[in-house]
Design an enzyme around this catalytic site. Sequence first.
Site, PDB file in Angstrom:
ATOM      1  CD  GLU A 311      -4.976  -3.765  -4.836  1.00  0.00           C
ATOM      2  OE1 GLU A 311      -5.408  -2.685  -4.379  1.00  0.00           O
ATOM      3  OE2 GLU A 311      -3.761  -4.042  -4.901  1.00  0.00           O
ATOM      4  CG  HIS A 335      -5.988   1.856  -9.919  1.00  0.00           C
ATOM      5  ND1 HIS A 335      -4.785   2.254 -10.450  1.00  0.00           N
ATOM      6  CD2 HIS A 335      -5.695   1.207  -8.775  1.00  0.00           C
ATOM      7  CE1 HIS A 335      -3.799   1.861  -9.656  1.00  0.00           C
ATOM      8  NE2 HIS A 335      -4.327   1.222  -8.621  1.00  0.00           N
ATOM      9  CD  GLU A 336      -8.246   0.308  -6.300  1.00  0.00           C
ATOM     10  OE1 GLU A 336      -7.554  -0.711  -6.172  1.00  0.00           O
ATOM     11  OE2 GLU A 336      -7.778   1.454  -6.092  1.00  0.00           O
ATOM     12  CG  HIS A 339      -4.878  -3.655  -8.408  1.00  0.00           C
ATOM     13  ND1 HIS A 339      -3.518  -3.856  -8.504  1.00  0.00           N
ATOM     14  CD2 HIS A 339      -5.038  -2.398  -7.908  1.00  0.00           C
ATOM     15  CE1 HIS A 339      -2.886  -2.767  -8.084  1.00  0.00           C
ATOM     16  NE2 HIS A 339      -3.786  -1.862  -7.731  1.00  0.00           N
ATOM     17  CD  GLU A 358      -0.812  -0.277  -6.665  1.00  0.00           C
ATOM     18  OE1 GLU A 358      -1.551   0.212  -7.537  1.00  0.00           O
ATOM     19  OE2 GLU A 358      -1.252  -0.915  -5.684  1.00  0.00           O
ATOM     20  CG  ASP A 416       2.052   1.046   4.411  1.00  0.00           C
ATOM     21  OD1 ASP A 416       1.936   0.222   3.485  1.00  0.00           O
ATOM     22  OD2 ASP A 416       1.396   0.988   5.465  1.00  0.00           O
ATOM     23  CE1 TYR A 424      -1.085   3.362  -7.410  1.00  0.00           C
ATOM     24  CE2 TYR A 424       0.881   3.741  -6.111  1.00  0.00           C
ATOM     25  CZ  TYR A 424      -0.421   3.288  -6.204  1.00  0.00           C
ATOM     26  OH  TYR A 424      -1.047   2.767  -5.101  1.00  0.00           O
TER      27      TYR A 424
END
Length: 654
Positions: A311, A335-336, A339, A358, A416, A424
């Site tokens: 995003e 979704h993006e 954001h 998320e 990460d 999510y």
Amino acid sequence: MRLPMLSLLVFMAVLPCMSGCSREAARQDVAAPPSAADRKAAAMHSQSLHDEHSYAEPGKVRITDTALDLAIDFDRKQLSGTATHTLQWLDPAATQLLLDTRDLTIAKVEGATGQGQWEPLQFALGDKDPILGAKLDIQMPRRNQAVRITYTTSPDASGLQWLAPSMTQGKQQPLMFSQSEAIHARSWVPLQDTPAVRFTYRAHVTSPATAMVLMSADNDPHAARDGDYSFTMPQAIPSYLLAIAAGDLVFEPISARSGVWAEPAMVHRAATEFADTEKMMQVTESLYGPYRWGRYDILVLPPSFPFGGMENPRLTFATPTVIVGDKSLVSLVAHELAHSWSGNLVTNASWKNIWLNEGFTTYVQGRITEALYGNELAEMERQIDQEELAREIASGEIAPADQVLALPPLTGRDPDDALSDIAYTKGAWFLRFLEQRFGRAAFDPFLRGWFDSHAFRSATTDEFVDYLRQHLLATNPNQVTAGELDAWLHQPGIPAFAERARSRNFGIVDAARIAWGAEGKLPPAAITGAWSTQEWTHFLDGMTPTLASDQMSALDNAYHFTGTANAEIAQRWYPLAVRSGYHAADVAMADFMQRVGRRKLIMPIYEALAKTPEGLQFADDVFAKARAGYHPITTASVAATLAKARNPGTPPTP
Ligand code: BES
Ligand code: ZN
């Protein structure tokens, strides 16, 4: 844990108000003197504000603006130039600036002395920590208002990928792009790499004249391609949203404020697939207030892009693997785009709070999908996600301690790796639960209020829970119990009382799969002809872990899964083929693994292969060939999975 009023005071001290200080927060300034219990809670709260993934000390001094002057060298795979940070000194005793770096070569550091003059500053680059990188410690006895760092990136920078012409679609020009989230910005800019710090930025970038350069900033669709580019990002953003890309990139508009950038051979297909972007923007604005970022463009990258989407503000980076010709995977854009409110506007203060980015975004994504394409598609996507999370929990893939939304500090862990579908899917599920309990008439304005009151700020889970208590639970009493809240935030797994998504269409898919298992009769084309990507996904997701080889061939003959152009299907079919020993898929699978670098799509295949010595050998061979084309983030994930399979018990080497 509940937090007293004092916590907000501490929050304000550590994170000084950006333009949008909320009125509630201002009122806390007159709070009564703190009790011992208050002080303890405040100490714990400030600990929760601490970002364990940064060396920076933003409570003492913080970057408010950054000016980049960089040259892109494709031959050397390097960026080089200067980063000039404007500083706000908060602690009167501070005379030191600590920045995050990874694999940067620092040539010199200077401090502004006024009237355009610079003085050299003493600096030391610490040892490289495998997760955090190296601390850049700059002595600033005169507390200069700006610092200028001259540096070069490494060809192996974790946040940059350099593609040779052969790895692009056009095969003529090289291409490069960044991926800064979570903590990779430090591999291409020395900065305070924590989402608790926001800054505006400007950039001057030079490149070969054949390359178009784009950034997460004010890209001009009509910019002349001349190798000399300037950008401005007037909205303050956290470092993980800093982004750059360069290559043979052209533009096609979708609406007056949105469009697609891609290689020439891809741009029209992409603009057609993403034609609904403007409608998505309007739907989201009607729910959560104006889009505050100016343009919204999408950059479609080659298939080695390691994620589905990123995003980056004003310019989402996206994988081409969602362009399947029927718009069936455009919820990635939803979704993006979402954001732009959840994450880019209201940002997780550190990576342990990532569900605020998320989970909220996945919830908003569902609302956009529902508004544009109907509730059935939104419900199918929710069910796919929920069943996937249930499988991950049941298989032990996500440790119980990681199954909570309110995560403890992630000290010693790579953010990460700590990110899972809990953030999510459980995050979105919690918001959906609140929506169902309170009704949209109350919940929609509540969520909009959260975005508005925290716009351009960073937030913690505690802060959200405080806000929830004040603005939803207190005003609509007796709808949610303390136990229910605790189950969502602090208990592992999915609460038993959570309502499961149940798609009508999937009922038909399930019946078809069961009938095949019982009678061996595959669903006829009259039925499957109308199936969308989501129905095929569910058809495959519901298969037993392995199938007999005659069953695999029957499926393949009927539906041609091997070699499919749909990556969501490939992501499920190939691991099933590996587990079932169906080698007819090997060649196409190896080709897919070499062509696609999106982690989510290829990791399930590597993981299935790593379970047997023969599979591991196959995976090693493919990886050896594919590696040069993978992004460093994907390379690290694959290498860790293969190393772990070879030496179970030893932690993967970073
Ligand atoms: N911001 C994420 C990608 C990300 C998260 C990168 C954490 C690095 C660290 C992005 O918004 C995202 O969630 N992408 C998903 C797609 C989405 C439709 C679920 C992906 O890439 O799969
Ligand atoms: Zn996301």
